[in-house]
Design a protein around this motif. Structure first.
Motif, PDB file in Angstrom:
ATOM      1  N   GLY A  61     -16.891 -54.261 -34.676  1.00 60.29           N
ATOM      2  CA  GLY A  61     -16.316 -55.360 -35.455  1.00 60.29           C
ATOM      3  C   GLY A  61     -14.885 -55.655 -35.054  1.00 60.29           C
ATOM      4  N   ARG A  62     -14.156 -54.599 -34.732  1.00 57.11           N
ATOM      5  CA  ARG A  62     -12.760 -54.790 -34.314  1.00 57.11           C
ATOM      6  C   ARG A  62     -12.686 -55.557 -32.999  1.00 57.11           C
ATOM      7  N   TYR A  63     -13.543 -55.207 -32.033  1.00 53.82           N
ATOM      8  CA  TYR A  63     -13.573 -55.962 -30.773  1.00 53.82           C
ATOM      9  C   TYR A  63     -13.877 -57.435 -31.038  1.00 53.82           C
ATOM     10  N   LEU A  64     -14.889 -57.668 -31.852  1.00 48.76           N
ATOM     11  CA  LEU A  64     -15.315 -59.051 -32.099  1.00 48.76           C
ATOM     12  C   LEU A  64     -14.253 -59.834 -32.853  1.00 48.76           C
ATOM     13  N   PHE A  65     -13.578 -59.167 -33.793  1.00 46.54           N
ATOM     14  CA  PHE A  65     -12.540 -59.810 -34.601  1.00 46.54           C
ATOM     15  C   PHE A  65     -11.442 -60.384 -33.699  1.00 46.54           C
ATOM     16  N   TYR A  66     -11.161 -59.644 -32.622  1.00 45.87           N
ATOM     17  CA  TYR A  66     -10.040 -60.040 -31.760  1.00 45.87           C
ATOM     18  C   TYR A  66     -10.478 -60.806 -30.508  1.00 45.87           C
ATOM     19  N   ASP A  67     -11.766 -60.856 -30.234  1.00 49.00           N
ATOM     20  CA  ASP A  67     -12.229 -61.441 -28.964  1.00 49.00           C
ATOM     21  C   ASP A  67     -12.350 -62.960 -29.102  1.00 49.00           C
ATOM     22  N   GLY A  68     -11.530 -63.663 -28.322  1.00 50.10           N
ATOM     23  CA  GLY A  68     -11.511 -65.128 -28.389  1.00 50.10           C
ATOM     24  C   GLY A  68     -12.828 -65.775 -28.014  1.00 50.10           C
ATOM     25  N   ARG A  69     -13.697 -65.022 -27.371  1.00 54.55           N
ATOM     26  CA  ARG A  69     -15.002 -65.572 -26.986  1.00 54.55           C
ATOM     27  C   ARG A  69     -15.938 -65.701 -28.187  1.00 54.55           C
ATOM     28  N   LEU A  70     -15.440 -65.289 -29.356  1.00 57.38           N
ATOM     29  CA  LEU A  70     -16.235 -65.475 -30.584  1.00 57.38           C
ATOM     30  C   LEU A  70     -16.455 -66.970 -30.857  1.00 57.38           C
ATOM     31  N   SER A  71     -15.662 -67.808 -30.210  1.00 58.82           N
ATOM     32  CA  SER A  71     -15.871 -69.256 -30.346  1.00 58.82           C
ATOM     33  C   SER A  71     -17.111 -69.701 -29.561  1.00 58.82           C
ATOM     34  N   GLY A  72     -17.634 -68.798 -28.723  1.00 54.03           N
ATOM     35  CA  GLY A  72     -18.802 -69.145 -27.899  1.00 54.03           C
ATOM     36  C   GLY A  72     -18.399 -69.793 -26.599  1.00 54.03           C
ATOM     37  N   ARG A  73     -17.122 -69.754 -26.310  1.00 57.37           N
ATOM     38  CA  ARG A  73     -16.610 -70.400 -25.102  1.00 57.37           C
ATOM     39  C   ARG A  73     -15.806 -69.391 -24.298  1.00 57.37           C
ATOM     40  N   THR A  74     -15.601 -69.725 -23.042  1.00 62.36           N
ATOM     41  CA  THR A  74     -14.864 -68.797 -22.173  1.00 62.36           C
ATOM     42  C   THR A  74     -13.616 -69.423 -21.548  1.00 62.36           C
ATOM     43  N   HIS A  75     -13.504 -70.733 -21.640  1.00 61.31           N
ATOM     44  CA  HIS A  75     -12.310 -71.380 -21.094  1.00 61.31           C
ATOM     45  C   HIS A  75     -11.085 -70.938 -21.891  1.00 61.31           C
ATOM     46  N   ASP A 164     -15.738 -73.788 -34.840  1.00 63.81           N
ATOM     47  CA  ASP A 164     -16.627 -74.866 -34.397  1.00 63.81           C
ATOM     48  C   ASP A 164     -17.633 -74.346 -33.366  1.00 63.81           C
ATOM     49  N   GLY A 165     -18.241 -73.234 -33.687  1.00 69.92           N
ATOM     50  CA  GLY A 165     -19.117 -72.579 -32.721  1.00 69.92           C
ATOM     51  C   GLY A 165     -20.595 -72.826 -32.985  1.00 69.92           C
ATOM     52  N   ASP A 166     -21.389 -72.259 -32.081  1.00 70.10           N
ATOM     53  CA  ASP A 166     -22.838 -72.341 -32.173  1.00 70.10           C
ATOM     54  C   ASP A 166     -23.348 -70.893 -32.125  1.00 70.10           C
ATOM     55  N   THR A 167     -24.049 -70.483 -33.159  1.00 71.74           N
ATOM     56  CA  THR A 167     -24.396 -69.064 -33.263  1.00 71.74           C
ATOM     57  C   THR A 167     -25.292 -68.596 -32.116  1.00 71.74           C
ATOM     58  N   THR A 168     -26.187 -69.456 -31.659  1.00 76.78           N
ATOM     59  CA  THR A 168     -27.060 -69.073 -30.543  1.00 76.78           C
ATOM     60  C   THR A 168     -26.240 -68.876 -29.269  1.00 76.78           C
ATOM     61  N   GLN A 169     -25.360 -69.832 -29.042  1.00 79.84           N
ATOM     62  CA  GLN A 169     -24.512 -69.758 -27.850  1.00 79.84           C
ATOM     63  C   GLN A 169     -23.638 -68.500 -27.889  1.00 79.84           C
ATOM     64  N   ILE A 170     -23.143 -68.187 -29.085  1.00 78.73           N
ATOM     65  CA  ILE A 170     -22.239 -67.032 -29.218  1.00 78.73           C
ATOM     66  C   ILE A 170     -22.991 -65.727 -28.944  1.00 78.73           C
ATOM     67  N   LYS A 171     -24.146 -65.593 -29.555  1.00 76.74           N
ATOM     68  CA  LYS A 171     -24.872 -64.320 -29.355  1.00 76.74           C
ATOM     69  C   LYS A 171     -25.301 -64.174 -27.897  1.00 76.74           C
ATOM     70  N   GLU A 172     -25.650 -65.295 -27.269  1.00 77.55           N
ATOM     71  CA  GLU A 172     -26.060 -65.224 -25.858  1.00 77.55           C
ATOM     72  C   GLU A 172     -24.867 -64.872 -24.969  1.00 77.55           C
ATOM     73  N   LEU A 173     -23.713 -65.396 -25.332  1.00 85.01           N
ATOM     74  CA  LEU A 173     -22.508 -65.091 -24.562  1.00 85.01           C
ATOM     75  C   LEU A 173     -22.201 -63.594 -24.636  1.00 85.01           C
ATOM     76  N   PHE A 174     -22.217 -63.047 -25.845  1.00 82.81           N
ATOM     77  CA  PHE A 174     -21.903 -61.616 -25.979  1.00 82.81           C
ATOM     78  C   PHE A 174     -22.990 -60.742 -25.349  1.00 82.81           C
ATOM     79  N   GLN A 175     -24.209 -61.240 -25.367  1.00 80.95           N
ATOM     80  CA  GLN A 175     -25.296 -60.502 -24.713  1.00 80.95           C
ATOM     81  C   GLN A 175     -25.007 -60.360 -23.221  1.00 80.95           C
ATOM     82  N   SER A 176     -24.318 -61.342 -22.675  1.00 76.30           N
ATOM     83  CA  SER A 176     -24.081 -61.350 -21.227  1.00 76.30           C
ATOM     84  C   SER A 176     -22.791 -60.626 -20.824  1.00 76.30           C
ATOM     85  N   ILE A 177     -22.006 -60.209 -21.787  1.00 75.00           N
ATOM     86  CA  ILE A 177     -20.729 -59.565 -21.464  1.00 75.00           C
ATOM     87  C   ILE A 177     -20.935 -58.061 -21.325  1.00 75.00           C
ATOM     88  N   ASP A 178     -20.551 -57.524 -20.194  1.00 75.30           N
ATOM     89  CA  ASP A 178     -20.721 -56.082 -19.945  1.00 75.30           C
ATOM     90  C   ASP A 178     -20.080 -55.269 -21.066  1.00 75.30           C
TER      91      ASP A 178
END
Lengths: 379, 265
Positions: A61-75, A164-178
């Motif tokens: 939870g701490r990683y996710l709280f601080y990880d900017g990719r929680l928006s579902g984006r990487t830019h 302003d995220g998309d839950t599917t996109q977000i979970k797929e993004l985190f699934q792909s992060i090592d």
């Protein structure tokens, strides 16, 4: 001969089956996390049965709280996380000096400002009376998806004026992060990431954000003495003839320094906010009522009130002292309304302010366990 | 020899059976029931309508009630022969909050011997031995804390409302009871404290407890009586807050004696 062959096959099959059993990994059981109840604090906690605190869940939870990719984006321009608005050094509030949100008025990725200013994330494991300024998330909400901190995470992620995220996109993004799938497995038993698990992990981390070691806490425990001015302020805080803060904001007998209840505190005479407490309770007396915030670390949590109308604590004290507004909906606890306010002298204002500053908990504000991880799982 | 053993066994069995029967006759099982109290709030004989400026007290104050929160403790049932039973096996202090449904009915865990009880008594508030700060750390009871500098412990009652004051404005009142203070010089120097809890003894009609049954009574707070008999309590005189006004709290204590009555459901 055929018999021998059949027996051999059976024996080998049996052996293989046995080996298979031995190599099946036992399901990972996360380590329970126990909250030590600070002196004087409630023993009843708001921890859902289906989301018990675990060391691994909190770490994730701490990683996710601080990880900017929680928006579902990487830019880099589109990164946003809980911590974007909820800064540890501001008691997990935006703060009036926020580098991105002038004056402490947050806006989301889309540029839309939030309807109200942020509330601090502090001691929420003891909040049982609703989340948000209006308490729109609450235990008995007929809408099962609008009840607790877990839901708050999802709503913040989806909101146009927040991630302003998309839950599917977000979970797929985190699934792909090592690294993340392994953390999910350790915490929740599966490498397959769902957004519901993301909600749970972040909510677990937020529930550990406990502030209980301010100067006033030490005074309560007999470890430190308050100055004369702070003591004077404490008396003002806890007397009806003084400032009478304690009925809504606690004190020695309620060290959360809030009731987590909702009050019309006399700020206005006209009530047009569609997101006040009335919008939830439908009780006419709740027009213009909002949650009483905890006063712990309050000196860092400007701007103040639901709409951030006051920049400093001095302005807030001036308001309560001389500028209360009469209306049919003002809470009865605001009995000083009849004099326009609590009518503090300049010295009394200083004393009250000095007492309120004893509620600042520097240990909480710098606790490494609550801070941004030094690196994320894929780094 | 074999017959002798059988004979001895038969005799022992008969003795055992007789002995069991005799024991049953000597000590019959206790016959107990339960008591449940529903807490209701009236004004002028009908159920109180909250947030309605429909009421006028004896001082002529037009007023509304927004909420009532209070403690009663040491609930005791009394028999005509002088015996009594204190209902305290789970908790001897009960909190009632008009905004919290769950607090407005309470079934005591105590097994109450069946029989006819002619009165019920309780302490309004909490006595000084029990009224210790931080004994309630959880909400909503913890929200009732009474500041240390004013005597500590907990409010006995918060009755919050508004009245139309002398200049026609809706003025809030916080009719709060708890430990009073004696001031050497107001508001800075307190020379002593006053315990304002008081006993209530009600003898309306017999309370009959029957074996295995729960007897339900309705404990009625007649709100208007807080402001009358023996003192006519005037909000215009006492103002919006009384935690630091022992004289006002004393009037409330005196008036509190006839605030409650009960009926059997």
């Amino acid at each position: 001969m055929k018999v021998y062959r059949a027996i051999s096959i059976l024996v080998i099959a049996l052996l293989l089956t046995g080996c298979e059993d031995k190599t099946t990994p036992t399901p990972h059981i996360p380590t329970p996390y126990i909250i030590d109840i600070p002196f004087g604090f409630p023993t009843e906690l708001n921890i859902p049965i289906d989301n018990p605190l675990t060391v691994e869940g909190i770490e994730l939870g701490r990683y996710l709280f601080y990880d900017g990719r929680l928006s579902g984006r990487t830019h880099p321009d589109s990164l946003m996380s809980c911590a974007t608005c909820h800064r540890q050094e501001k008691s997990f509030e935006a703060g009036i000096d926020h580098p991105k949100f002038p004056g402490g008025f947050p806006f989301g990725i889309s540029g839309l400002h939030t309807h109200h200013v942020t509330l601090p994330m502090i001691n929420l494991v003891w909040n049982k009376t609703g989340y948000g300024w209006s308490g729109f998330l609450y235990k008995d909400n007929p809408n099962e998806n609008m009840r607790n901190l877990e839901d708050m995470v999802r709503l913040a992620v989806l909101a146009k004026d927040e991630l302003d995220g998309d839950t599917t996109q977000i979970k797929e993004l985190f699934q792909s992060i090592d690294g993340y799938p392994l953390l999910f497995e350790k915490a929740f038993g599966s490498k397959e990431i769902t957004f519901q698990i993301i909600e749970k992990a972040i909510a677990q981390f937020i529930r550990t954000l406990i502030s209980s070691n301010s100067k006033f806490d030490k005074y309560m425990r007999g470890e430190e003495q308050l100055t004369q001015s702070e003591l004077n302020g404490f008396v003002l805080f806890t007397t009806e003839e003084g400032a009478d803060c304690f009925h809504c904001h606690g004190g020695y007998g309620n060290p959360l320094f809030t009731t987590h209840l909702y009050y019309n505190n006399g700020k206005d005479t006209i009530f047009i906010d569609p997101m006040d407490r009335f919008s939830i309770s439908n009780d006419p007396m709740d027009h213009g009522a909002y949650k009483a915030t905890s006063l712990r670390n309050i000196e860092l949590q400007g701007p103040y009130m639901h709409d951030g109308r006051y920049s400093t604590l001095e302005e807030v004290i001036d308001f309560y002292s001389h500028d209360l507004k009469q209306s049919p909906y003002i809470n009865p606890l605001m009995h000083h309304i009849i004099n326009g306010g609590i009518q503090l002298t300049p010295n009394e204002k200083t004393d009250l302010l000095n007492f309120i500053r004893t509620l600042r908990d520097d240990e909480f504000l710098t606790n490494n366990e609550f801070s941004k991880p030094l690196k994320f799982p894929d780094e | 020899m074999r017959y002798s053993i059988i004979t001895v066994l038969i005799i022992l069995s008969v003795i055992f059976m007789i002995s069991s029967c005799c024991e049953g006759n000597i000590e019959p099982e206790a016959q107990n029931g339960k008591l449940s109290i529903e807490f209701v709030h009236y004004n002028n004989g009908t159920e109180l309508i909250f947030d309605s400026l429909a009421y006028t007290n004896e001082a002529g104050n037009n007023y509304l009630v927004n909420e009532i929160q209070y403690f009663i403790s040491d609930v005791t049932l009394h028999k005509p022969n002088g015996s009594s039973i204190l209902l305290n096996s789970w908790s001897d202090i009960h909190y009632i909050d008009t905004d919290i449904k769950e607090t407005k009915t309470h079934t005591y865990r105590d097994e109450v011997p069946e029989g006819v009880y002619n009165s019920i008594s309780f302490t309004f508030g909490i006595d000084e031995d029990k009224n210790q700060s931080l004994m309630f750390v959880n909400a909503p009871e913890s929200f009732m804390f009474w500041p240390e500098n004013l005597g500590g412990g907990y409010h006995y009652m918060k009755l919050n409302g508004k009245w139309i004051n002398e200049i026609g404005l809706q003025a809030p009142f916080n009719f709060h009871l708890g430990i009073g203070q004696i001031y050497h010089s107001f508001p800075d120097s307190i020379s002593g404290f006053v315990q304002n809890y008081f006993g209530v003894n009600l003898e309306n009609e017999p309370i009959i407890i029957k074996n295995t049954e729960t007897t339900n009574i309705k404990l009625i707070m007649n709100v208007e009586n807080w402001f009358s008999t023996p003192h006519i309590y005037d909000h215009n005189y006492w103002g919006g807050d009384i935690m630091q006004k022992q004289d006002a709290m004393q009037q409330a204590v005196d008036n509190g004696n006839d605030v409650f009555n009960y009926t059997i459901n």
